[in-house]
Design an enzyme around this catalytic site. Structure first.
Site, PDB file in Angstrom:
ATOM      1  N   ARG A  20       0.869  -1.380   0.064  1.00 33.37           N
ATOM      2  CA  ARG A  20      -0.025   0.133   0.126  1.00 33.37           C
ATOM      3  C   ARG A  20       0.936   1.326  -0.039  1.00 33.37           C
ATOM      4  NH1 ARG A  20      -1.851  -3.594   3.798  1.00 33.37           N
ATOM      5  NH2 ARG A  20      -3.825  -4.556   3.399  1.00 33.37           N
ATOM      6  N   LYS A  62      -1.857  -1.577   7.431  1.00 35.62           N
ATOM      7  CA  LYS A  62      -3.269  -1.567   7.758  1.00 35.62           C
ATOM      8  C   LYS A  62      -3.887  -2.410   8.848  1.00 35.62           C
ATOM      9  CE  LYS A  62      -7.585  -1.581   5.324  1.00 35.62           C
ATOM     10  NZ  LYS A  62      -8.127  -1.829   3.929  1.00 35.62           N
ATOM     11  N   HIS A  71      -3.146   3.480  -6.069  1.00 36.69           N
ATOM     12  CA  HIS A  71      -3.555   2.228  -5.258  1.00 36.69           C
ATOM     13  C   HIS A  71      -3.683   0.944  -6.073  1.00 36.69           C
ATOM     14  CE1 HIS A  71      -4.387  -0.002  -1.711  1.00 36.69           C
ATOM     15  NE2 HIS A  71      -5.625  -0.351  -2.309  1.00 36.69           N
ATOM     16  N   ARG A  92      -1.339  -1.713  -6.738  1.00 34.27           N
ATOM     17  CA  ARG A  92      -1.447  -2.869  -6.018  1.00 34.27           C
ATOM     18  C   ARG A  92      -2.452  -3.738  -6.280  1.00 34.27           C
ATOM     19  NH1 ARG A  92      -1.201  -4.300  -0.644  1.00 34.27           N
ATOM     20  NH2 ARG A  92      -3.068  -5.408   0.571  1.00 34.27           N
ATOM     21  N   HIS A 146      -3.167  -9.110   3.905  1.00 37.85           N
ATOM     22  CA  HIS A 146      -4.524  -9.246   3.932  1.00 37.85           C
ATOM     23  C   HIS A 146      -4.897  -9.770   5.240  1.00 37.85           C
ATOM     24  CE1 HIS A 146      -5.559  -8.917  -0.591  1.00 37.85           C
ATOM     25  NE2 HIS A 146      -5.720  -7.883  -0.040  1.00 37.85           N
ATOM     26  N   TYR A 152      -9.277 -11.470  -6.082  1.00 32.39           N
ATOM     27  CA  TYR A 152      -8.649 -11.070  -7.432  1.00 32.39           C
ATOM     28  C   TYR A 152      -8.432 -12.328  -8.213  1.00 32.39           C
ATOM     29  CZ  TYR A 152      -6.550  -7.052  -4.800  1.00 32.39           C
ATOM     30  OH  TYR A 152      -6.174  -5.837  -4.147  1.00 32.39           O
TER      31      TYR A 152
END
Length: 308
Positions: free
Chosen positions: A134, A159, A233, A236, A267, A276
């Site tokens: 990120r 995150k 972003h 990514r 994640h 994805y």
């Protein structure tokens, strides 16, 4: 409890504070949460998105459940239907990625600005594309986190609050070494621990996005509208999709590889990475034709039940 478990819980803290304010206004006296109070909290509000209302009720239900676990009877409201996510990220093509690299290399400043992040843009754009981290994680990296001898990065300010080590390619190491060489020659006033800095030596901030927009214009990559980007972003998202496509082309079982990619991307769950697979299936149907498309939703959904 949430913060001690490692969650940032920023939004949760704000919503719990709002619940407390409403309880004070309503002069709630009961130890637990009454059904009437819960229904008042769950009412739709003007100019409120479906997603925010869902989050408001979700945090409320979690708090009620927590009280029940403590032996304090509380009403747990039923969650509304989860809002459909119609967002589709912009995936850069290989031609566009090379155009972005070229544009970042050709950026020039028309005026003197000691807060400019121009010097870091060529290396930063390449790092984002090659690692999929990120933008906030990249800008928080310190010199200590970048090991250019053993070829890895250490991401600490994540995150989800999860530290992770990311191996990097030899070509990216060369780019980072070249950037660091020129950066260290600057007459920097403020010595900083951060890897990506402006001319003053301070941590790069919002200026990065402005320079990236200039890269997009120079690369003739135009905005698609409806908040679909392209954005910084989306580098990514591009990394994730191209990684899955490369694994499929190499004959690697995608679902066996999901936990690896999930950890690499930082994640919180494999379900987040599963998104994805669908994107890759849409973009490269011939590559992953052997994937059973009925298994794209193998991860169970969270069930919530209304109880008194």
């Amino acid at each position: 409890m949430k913060t001690k478990l490692g969650f940032k819980y920023t939004t949760g803290k704000i919503i719990l504070s709002q619940i407390d304010q409403l309880a004070h206004q309503q002069e709630e006296k009961t130890k637990g949460i009454r059904k009437e109070f819960a229904q008042k909290w769950c009412k739709e509000r003007c100019n409120e998105s479906e997603r925010y209302r869902y989050d408001r009720i979700r945090f409320f239900a979690q708090f009620s459940s927590y009280l029940c676990d403590l032996g304090i009877p509380s009403y747990i409201p039923k969650l509304p239907r989860y809002p459909k996510n119609t967002f589709v990220p912009y995936i850069y093509s290989q031609k566009e990625v090379h155009a972005l690299f070229k544009a970042a290399d050709e950026l020039r400043s028309v005026k003197r600005n000691m807060n400019s992040c121009l010097i870091c843009m060529p290396a930063l754009v390449r790092l984002l594309y090659c690692t999929g981290i990120r933008i906030g994680e990249a800008l928080a990296i310190t010199d200590e986190d970048v090991n250019l001898e053993e070829n890895y990065l250490q991401v600490k300010d994540s995150k989800n609050g999860k530290e992770r080590i990311i191996p990097i390619s030899t070509s990216l190491v060369v780019v980072c070494k070249e950037y660091k060489l020129y950066r260290d020659q600057l007459p920097i006033k403020n010595k900083s621990e951060y890897f990506f800095v402006n001319i003053n030596g301070n941590k790069c901030g919002q200026g990065v996005r402005s320079w990236f927009k200039k890269c997009l214009n120079k690369a003739a990559i135009y905005h698609t509208g409806n908040n679909h980007g392209p954005r910084i972003h989306d580098l990514r998202h591009t990394f994730a999709v191209t990684s899955l496509a490369s694994m499929a082309e190499a004959g690697v079982d995608l679902y066996a590889s999901l936990p690896i990619l999930s950890n690499y991307l930082g994640h919180g769950s494999i379900g987040a990475t599963n998104h994805y697979v669908r994107l890759t299936a849409n973009m490269y149907p011939d590559l992953i034709r052997d994937v059973d498309m009925t298994c794209l939703n193998v991860f169970p959904k969270y069930n919530n039940y209304e109880a008194n």
